[in-house]
Design an enzyme around this catalytic site. Structure first.
Site, PDB file in Angstrom:
ATOM      1  CG  HIS A 103      -0.304  -0.178   2.523  1.00 17.71           C
ATOM      2  ND1 HIS A 103       0.080  -1.412   2.997  1.00 17.71           N
ATOM      3  CD2 HIS A 103       0.046   0.707   3.487  1.00 17.71           C
ATOM      4  CE1 HIS A 103       0.622  -1.290   4.196  1.00 17.71           C
ATOM      5  NE2 HIS A 103       0.631  -0.001   4.512  1.00 17.71           N
ATOM      6  CG  HIS A 105       0.714   5.249   4.215  1.00 17.39           C
ATOM      7  ND1 HIS A 105      -0.114   5.125   5.306  1.00 17.39           N
ATOM      8  CD2 HIS A 105       1.527   4.164   4.252  1.00 17.39           C
ATOM      9  CE1 HIS A 105       0.179   4.013   5.962  1.00 17.39           C
ATOM     10  NE2 HIS A 105       1.176   3.403   5.340  1.00 17.39           N
TER      11      HIS A 105
HETATM   12  P1  AMP Z   1       1.823   0.344   7.409  1.00 13.59           P
HETATM   13  O1  AMP Z   1       1.679  -1.135   7.177  1.00 13.59           O
HETATM   14  O2  AMP Z   1       2.706   0.668   8.579  1.00 13.59           O
HETATM   15  O3  AMP Z   1       2.266   1.089   6.176  1.00 13.59           O
HETATM   16  O4  AMP Z   1       0.425   0.971   7.803  1.00 13.59           O
HETATM   17  C1  AMP Z   1      -0.788   0.311   7.782  1.00 13.59           C
HETATM   18  C2  AMP Z   1      -1.871   1.377   7.810  1.00 13.59           C
HETATM   19  O5  AMP Z   1      -3.106   0.725   7.695  1.00 13.59           O
HETATM   20  C3  AMP Z   1      -1.926   2.233   9.081  1.00 13.59           C
HETATM   21  O6  AMP Z   1      -1.814   3.608   8.709  1.00 13.59           O
HETATM   22  C4  AMP Z   1      -3.305   1.908   9.668  1.00 13.59           C
HETATM   23  O7  AMP Z   1      -3.905   3.036  10.251  1.00 13.59           O
HETATM   24  C5  AMP Z   1      -4.052   1.446   8.458  1.00 13.59           C
HETATM   25  N1  AMP Z   1      -5.153   0.510   8.711  1.00 13.59           N
HETATM   26  C6  AMP Z   1      -5.154  -0.587   9.495  1.00 13.59           C
HETATM   27  N2  AMP Z   1      -6.339  -1.216   9.443  1.00 13.59           N
HETATM   28  C7  AMP Z   1      -7.120  -0.509   8.589  1.00 13.59           C
HETATM   29  C8  AMP Z   1      -8.456  -0.637   8.112  1.00 13.59           C
HETATM   30  N3  AMP Z   1      -9.251  -1.640   8.513  1.00 13.59           N
HETATM   31  N4  AMP Z   1      -8.931   0.290   7.251  1.00 13.59           N
HETATM   32  C9  AMP Z   1      -8.146   1.306   6.843  1.00 13.59           C
HETATM   33  N5  AMP Z   1      -6.872   1.494   7.261  1.00 13.59           N
HETATM   34  C10 AMP Z   1      -6.366   0.605   8.115  1.00 13.59           C
END
Ligand code: AMP
Length: 142
Positions: A103, A105
């Site tokens: 993903h 951001h």
């Molecule tokens: P990272 O893997 O560190 O790049 O970040 C994972 C991101 O996913 C974090 O910013 C979380 O806030 C976000 N996140 C986790 N669960 C969900 C969800 N169910 N819906 C949307 N965002 C999510």
């Protein structure tokens, strides 16, 4: 690197097992709001292809994805009336990754305003819904 695990939360969102505030979807891509936003309008863009992160994503899938990342970034910037965008991508735990489906951001930024520290509090659902709607509206015609 461990293999892709299809029980991660974004795979569940892709399968419709968990809801999300959807912004955009096409054959290859899904974009939705981050539920713990570190800036107003923080959203995520993911491929439908199974990729753990940047390091194992097939180049063709990555090429398609980045075009939509740009599209969503432009729409989020317009919708949030932001001055700029911070783009983040974390690969593997050591790189800061917590959800193991690739993903990007997209963090709309306003001059002089910092990012919420991680982990940010859970966003207000009605605010997230309204922001998703604004970004969807900005996408129309792009
Ligand atoms: P990272 O893997 O560190 O790049 O970040 C994972 C991101 O996913 C974090 O910013 C979380 O806030 C976000 N996140 C986790 N669960 C969900 C969800 N169910 N819906 C949307 N965002 C999510």
């Amino acid at each position: 690197m461990p293999p892709y695990d299809n029980q991660n939360i974004f795979a569940k969102i892709l399968r419709g097992e968990i809801p999300c505030f959807k912004i955009f979807e096409d054959e290859h891509t899904l974009a939705f709001m981050d539920i713990m936003p570190r800036s107003p309008g923080h959203c995520l863009v993911i491929p439908k292809a199974e990729a753990r992160n940047l390091l194992d994503c097939p180049p063709e899938a990555l090429s398609r994805l980045i075009v939509n990342v740009q599209k969503i970034a432009l729409a989020a910037k317009a919708a949030l009336e932001a001055d700029g965008i911070t783009l983040q991508q974390f690969s593997e735990s050591a790189g800061g990754q917590e959800v193991f489906h690739l993903h990007f951001h997209i963090l709309p930024r306003h001059e002089g305003e910092g990012l919420q520290r991680h982990p940010a509090p859970r966003g207000d659902m009605s605010v997230l819904a309204a922001q998703a709607e604004k970004i969807r509206a900005a996408l129309v015609g792009m």
